[in-house]
Design an enzyme around this catalytic site. Structure first.
Site, mmCIF file in Angstrom:
data_model
loop_
_atom_site.group_PDB
_atom_site.id
_atom_site.type_symbol
_atom_site.label_atom_id
_atom_site.label_comp_id
_atom_site.label_asym_id
_atom_site.label_seq_id
_atom_site.Cartn_x
_atom_site.Cartn_y
_atom_site.Cartn_z
ATOM 1 N N HIS A 381 0.826 -1.218 0.000
ATOM 2 C CA HIS A 381 0.000 0.000 0.000
ATOM 3 C C HIS A 381 0.849 1.253 0.000
ATOM 4 O O HIS A 381 0.583 2.212 -0.705
ATOM 5 C CB HIS A 381 -0.923 0.012 1.217
ATOM 6 C CG HIS A 381 -1.847 -1.149 1.225
ATOM 7 N ND1 HIS A 381 -2.670 -1.446 2.263
ATOM 8 C CD2 HIS A 381 -2.071 -2.092 0.289
ATOM 9 C CE1 HIS A 381 -3.357 -2.530 1.982
ATOM 10 N NE2 HIS A 381 -3.001 -2.947 0.796
ATOM 11 N N ARG A 488 -7.842 4.059 -12.202
ATOM 12 C CA ARG A 488 -7.826 2.660 -11.779
ATOM 13 C C ARG A 488 -8.592 2.541 -10.465
ATOM 14 O O ARG A 488 -8.022 2.711 -9.386
ATOM 15 C CB ARG A 488 -6.384 2.171 -11.581
ATOM 16 C CG ARG A 488 -5.562 2.066 -12.864
ATOM 17 C CD ARG A 488 -4.172 1.563 -12.550
ATOM 18 N NE ARG A 488 -3.464 1.043 -13.692
ATOM 19 C CZ ARG A 488 -2.452 1.654 -14.312
ATOM 20 N NH1 ARG A 488 -2.024 2.830 -13.876
ATOM 21 N NH2 ARG A 488 -1.854 1.091 -15.349
ATOM 22 N N ARG A 524 -12.252 3.205 -14.922
ATOM 23 C CA ARG A 524 -12.249 1.788 -15.269
ATOM 24 C C ARG A 524 -12.907 1.030 -14.127
ATOM 25 O O ARG A 524 -12.561 1.243 -12.953
ATOM 26 C CB ARG A 524 -10.813 1.294 -15.460
ATOM 27 C CG ARG A 524 -10.777 -0.181 -15.792
ATOM 28 C CD ARG A 524 -9.408 -0.631 -16.174
ATOM 29 N NE ARG A 524 -8.519 -0.653 -15.023
ATOM 30 C CZ ARG A 524 -7.219 -0.908 -15.122
ATOM 31 N NH1 ARG A 524 -6.668 -1.115 -16.312
ATOM 32 N NH2 ARG A 524 -6.458 -0.930 -14.058
ATOM 33 N N GLU A 624 -6.891 -5.460 -24.206
ATOM 34 C CA GLU A 624 -5.646 -5.945 -23.607
ATOM 35 C C GLU A 624 -5.529 -7.461 -23.679
ATOM 36 O O GLU A 624 -4.566 -8.027 -23.191
ATOM 37 C CB GLU A 624 -5.484 -5.422 -22.177
ATOM 38 C CG GLU A 624 -6.700 -5.514 -21.292
ATOM 39 C CD GLU A 624 -6.522 -4.802 -19.953
ATOM 40 O OE1 GLU A 624 -5.417 -4.357 -19.615
ATOM 41 O OE2 GLU A 624 -7.528 -4.709 -19.222
ATOM 42 N N ASN A 647 0.170 -2.760 -21.415
ATOM 43 C CA ASN A 647 0.924 -3.593 -20.462
ATOM 44 C C ASN A 647 0.466 -5.047 -20.564
ATOM 45 O O ASN A 647 1.269 -5.966 -20.657
ATOM 46 C CB ASN A 647 0.693 -3.130 -19.012
ATOM 47 C CG ASN A 647 1.041 -1.685 -18.800
ATOM 48 O OD1 ASN A 647 1.819 -1.114 -19.552
ATOM 49 N ND2 ASN A 647 0.451 -1.056 -17.785
ATOM 50 N N ASP A 648 -0.848 -5.230 -20.525
ATOM 51 C CA ASP A 648 -1.366 -6.599 -20.585
ATOM 52 C C ASP A 648 -1.350 -7.143 -22.005
ATOM 53 O O ASP A 648 -1.049 -8.309 -22.220
ATOM 54 C CB ASP A 648 -2.787 -6.649 -20.001
ATOM 55 C CG ASP A 648 -2.749 -6.714 -18.480
ATOM 56 O OD1 ASP A 648 -1.934 -7.505 -17.960
ATOM 57 O OD2 ASP A 648 -3.494 -5.980 -17.819
ATOM 58 N N ARG A 658 4.520 -9.597 -17.070
ATOM 59 C CA ARG A 658 4.899 -8.183 -16.945
ATOM 60 C C ARG A 658 5.592 -7.884 -15.616
ATOM 61 O O ARG A 658 6.292 -6.881 -15.485
ATOM 62 C CB ARG A 658 3.663 -7.280 -17.108
ATOM 63 C CG ARG A 658 2.598 -7.526 -16.066
ATOM 64 C CD ARG A 658 1.308 -6.811 -16.367
ATOM 65 N NE ARG A 658 1.241 -5.490 -15.786
ATOM 66 C CZ ARG A 658 0.169 -4.713 -15.815
ATOM 67 N NH1 ARG A 658 -0.923 -5.106 -16.447
ATOM 68 N NH2 ARG A 658 0.171 -3.548 -15.250
ATOM 69 N N CYS A 695 -3.344 3.424 -22.822
ATOM 70 C CA CYS A 695 -3.079 3.860 -21.442
ATOM 71 C C CYS A 695 -2.065 2.986 -20.708
ATOM 72 O O CYS A 695 -1.975 3.036 -19.495
ATOM 73 C CB CYS A 695 -4.382 3.961 -20.653
ATOM 74 S SG CYS A 695 -5.300 2.426 -20.580
HETATM 75 C C1 PEP Z 1 -2.617 -2.118 -19.135
HETATM 76 O O1 PEP Z 1 -2.760 -3.331 -18.964
HETATM 77 O O2 PEP Z 1 -1.898 -1.618 -20.014
HETATM 78 C C2 PEP Z 1 -3.305 -1.158 -18.266
HETATM 79 C C3 PEP Z 1 -3.289 0.128 -18.502
HETATM 80 O O3 PEP Z 1 -3.925 -1.651 -17.174
HETATM 81 P P1 PEP Z 1 -3.149 -2.095 -15.842
HETATM 82 O O4 PEP Z 1 -1.722 -1.704 -15.992
HETATM 83 O O5 PEP Z 1 -3.852 -1.440 -14.734
HETATM 84 O O6 PEP Z 1 -3.357 -3.585 -15.894
HETATM 85 MG MG MG Z 2 -4.347 -4.123 -17.729
#
Ligand code: PEP
Ligand code: MG
Length: 770
Positions: A381, A488, A524, A624, A647-648, A658, A695
């Site tokens: 946290h 988020r 989201r 994603e 990212n995903d 990741r 994003c």
């Molecule tokens: C992503 O997956 O790129 C994303 C923005 O969501 P998070 O990083 O919160 O999984």
């Molecule tokens: Mg994601």
């Protein structure tokens, strides 16, 4: 779940008879402390007394020197010639293991322990059973106290407790400099040498400043009580004052205590009434300690246990108790539950074993330059909050608390994870230059804040920010973001002790919309599961592959109650304004239909009961999961907007975790296969006129951001600190020229490294800082 589980003793409370034994030992130690004598003699008398009381053949004290070596300072039972001769490094042998972990070891067959190491000069091969406790003072390990017996003996919990209490007294002798005269030149106990710790980078940036030890702010000097009843009353008064302070903060309605701070305070209120915790402190006072020494004793026990707990929920809860104990200590000693900002240097770098999120929020932000944690993981946290506050953090810096002192010069490098304690002048100068360079850059970016983000050839590229906590919100104005492209919502859930109530959710969402002041905000819906753990959400079975498991939309659709509550809170908070809702981890298009049906049912429900509704409602999806790449037209038709979660998407396309740096950094995000996938998304969005954003983290890296814009992805959402650098790059780039430069390599067998080089050369030629 009852909080007693964490505060209560491991086993049944010690019996009255056993307590009597430890009371007698304390009484004797107290007498030894009161008599005038030389420090060595006093230590010798103490070890002799312990050995006698505990019917042990050996009792020894090891003190931790400035060079990280534990030196035998006194013994009864081992070879007396070994005193001031016998040495162990931190982590070496049983004694070194205790010092390094700050945890006791209680062994009936010490020689069978993997860490056992035989020191010939001591003659300790005779002894089978071993009980060692760390000598702790205000969270800092200063040495180790050991008893040993020939027989295979199991030492009781009460004996461990008595040893810990005596160890506190010895800690006091070390800390006050009583033993200074015993150390030889060059190997003093005062820890003053330069040390570099190789930790884990947890939050970007570089901090240069001075150590503020988070835990030893309160130093307990009065150990023994003269009047048990009076000390019990002092404890009760301090507890009730602490509870009142927490109630007062909660009822004040002050913005500083809203949001995540409020959730943590509510947890504290619950724990401040915890019976197990209070009983253990009372027990320690009945055994002869003062109220503050009793609080510290129970706190040390808790810390020792904390180091063995791996369950993230239990760890967070135990560290909440730790915070609370600190507040209680401050209350007892200074009559003031929070630390004074006055004593904090202008360039504070907080050094802690571990820390709760609320404690970080207690420090004045303008004086914080960094945070160093012995523990701490990317999902702790305090780390989530530090990242939101843009504070550099290094974690996993084992031993840093023991080696540092308040006011020491220190550098935290949140990019490499290195921590330089009392740095050499050349190291300090190099870092100071880096910090000056970054500050100059920041100043330049600030001047760009109000400039529209448009390429040199006139193409607008909209730059939005990612957020998730109340502490992020000042950045909406400061960063010059055009809005919040990704909020988020799970972060509020991740730092709470229990599911945030509907009202708390609604309050947060309303504050976010207020802070955005008309700029678009994309919320989201809960993206939990995978690396985003809600430790109190126990319904989730243990999963072998949580990233591919029951998470995000899958969980939301199977447990619609969660999503329904959240959607209702969002609809209410956005009454009279635009509401943009984004669904995470969509894998198949029918999931969007199901979610839309659920959302529309909530709209109907609220309107039936006369609630104000959002002026407009837009429902979008995160792209994603690679399955969606094969039905892009269907996707674009179905939603009001799409955001690429790179990212995903990258993780799943390349089958590269990741969170695992061994594989996450192995593949090039600018490789043509990935870029072609992104371009096909951009083309589909353009065909259907569906607004598209990206994003993921790559949006915030200038070189990658230029590539994205060249592919036609012209709305990017990133961490607020990245907006300046990305905007500076956009302003100087001729997008048509860059697009032409990468068009061919994208299609004709080039590598990601080739594409990176093309953009880098373009940037160098146009004085673009990457
Ligand atoms: C992503 O997956 O790129 C994303 C923005 O969501 P998070 O990083 O919160 O999984
Ligand atoms: Mg994601």
């Amino acid at each position: 779940m009852s909080a007693n589980r964490f505060a209560g003793p491991d086993g049944p409370p010690a019996t009255r008879d056993k307590d009597a034994g430890s009371r007698v030992l304390l009484k004797r130690i107290r007498e030894i402390m009161a008599e005038p004598m030389a420090p060595q003699q006093r230590l010798d008398r103490i070890v002799a007394q312990i050995a006698q009381s505990m019917v042990a053949e050996v009792c020894s004290v090891y003190a931790l020197r400035a060079d990280g070596v534990l030196e035998l300072y006194a013994t009864v039972g081992l070879n007396p010639k070994a005193v001031h001769q016998s040495q162990l490094r931190l982590g070496q042998g049983l004694v070194g293991t205790i010092a390094a972990s700050s945890r006791p070891l209680n062994l009936a067959e010490a020689q069978k322990h993997p860490a056992f190491e035989y020191l010939p000069e001591t003659g300790e091969e005779l002894y089978n059973s071993f009980l060692g406790v760390p000598i702790l003072r205000a969270g800092r390990t200063l040495g180790v106290l050991v008893v040993q017996n020939e027989a295979h003996r199991a030492y009781g919990d009460d004996e461990g407790e008595a040893m810990e209490t005596v160890a506190m007294v010895i800690g006091e002798m070390i800390a006050t400099g009583d033993l200074r005269s015993l150390s030889s030149a060059g190997v003093e106990l005062d820890l003053a040498k330069p040390v570099t710790h190789h930790g884990q980078p947890l939050s970007e940036g570089i901090g240069l400043g001075h150590v503020v030890l988070h835990e030893p702010r309160v130093v307990v000097t009065a150990m023994f009580n003269d009047d048990t009843q009076a000390e019990l009353e002092r404890l009760a008064a301090a507890l009730s004052s602490l509870r009142l302070t927490i109630d007062d903060m909660l009822s004040r309605g002050d913005v500083a205590f809203e949001g995540e701070h409020r959730d943590v305070l509510e947890t504290y209120r619950m724990f401040a009434h915890d019976k197990g915790w209070v009983q253990r402190m009372e027990e320690a006072i009945r055994n002869g300690l003062t109220a503050e020494a009793g609080v510290e004793k129970v706190q040390s026990d808790m810390r020792a246990r904390l180091s063995t707990v791996t369950d993230p929920y239990l760890r967070e809860r135990m560290s909440d108790f730790d915070d609370l104990a600190n507040r209680l200590l401050r209350q007892l000693i200074s009559g003031e539950p929070s630390h004074g900002a006055k004593s904090l240097p202008e360039d504070a770098i907080i050094v802690a074993r571990h820390m709760g999120a609320a404690e970080l929020l207690d420090y004045p932000r303008d004086r914080l330059r960094g945070l160093v944690l012995e523990e701490g993981a990317p999902t702790s946290h305090v780390v989530i909050v530090a990242r939101a506050m843009n504070i550099p953090v290094a974690g996993g810096a084992k031993g840093v608390v023991a080696m540092s002192d308040s006011g020491d010069a220190i550098i935290v490098d949140g990019l490499s994870g290195h921590v330089h304690l009392r740095p050499q002048p050349d190291v300090e100068a190099a870092y100071a230059e880096k910090v000056r360079f970054r500050a100059r850059r920041q100043e330049e970016y600030r001047t760009l804040r109000d400039r529209p983000s448009v390429t040199a050839d006139g193409h607008p590229v909209s730059l939005l920010m990612n957020a998730g906590l109340l502490v992020d919100l000042p950045q909406v104005d400061q960063s010059g973001a055009a809005g919040i492209g990704l909020f988020r919502t799970e972060l509020q859930f991740m730092i709470a002790a229990t599911f945030p109530r509907a009202e708390a959710q609604e309050r947060l969402y309303r504050s976010v919309l207020d802070a955005a002041a008309g700029r678009p905000v994309t919320f989201r819906t809960l993206d939990i599961g995978g690396d985003k753990v809600l430790p109190y959400f126990r319904n989730a079975p243990d999963e072998e592959n949580p990233a591919l498991g029951w998470r995000a939309m899958r969980l939301a659709l199977d447990r619609p109650g969660l999503l329904r509550t959240q959607v209702r809170a969002l609809l209410k908070a956005a009454s009279g304004r635009e509401l943009r809702l984004m669904l995470p981890m969509v894998t198949e298009l029918h999931e969007i239909d199901q979610a839309r049906a659920l959302i529309m049912r909530e709209v109907k429900h609220l309107s039936r009961f006369g609630h104000g509704l959002p002026l407009t409602l837009r429902i979008g999806a995160m792209l994603e999961v690679p399955s969606l790449l094969f039905d892009l037209d269907g996707l674009m038709e179905k939603v009001d907007f799409v955001s690429i979660g790179s990212n995903d998407l990258f993780q799943f396309m390349y089958a590269a975790d990741r969170g695992n740096s061994r594989v996450a950094d192995r593949f090039e995000t600018l490789s043509p296969t990935f870029l072609r996938a992104l371009k096909s998304i951009a083309d589909a969005a353009a065909r259907h006129e569906t607004p598209l954003t990206l994003c993921g983290e790559i949006a915030g890296r200038p070189l990658e951001a230029l590539a994205l814009a060249a592919l036609g992805i012209t709305t990017l959402s990133m961490s607020p600190a990245a907006i300046g650098p990305v905007k500076a790059a956009i302003l100087k780039t001729d997008m048509a020229a860059l697009r032409a430069a990468i068009a061919d390599p994208l299609e004709n067998g080039s590598t990601g490294a080739d594409i990176r080089n093309i953009i880098r050369e373009y940037a160098e030629a146009h004085a673009i800082a990457l």
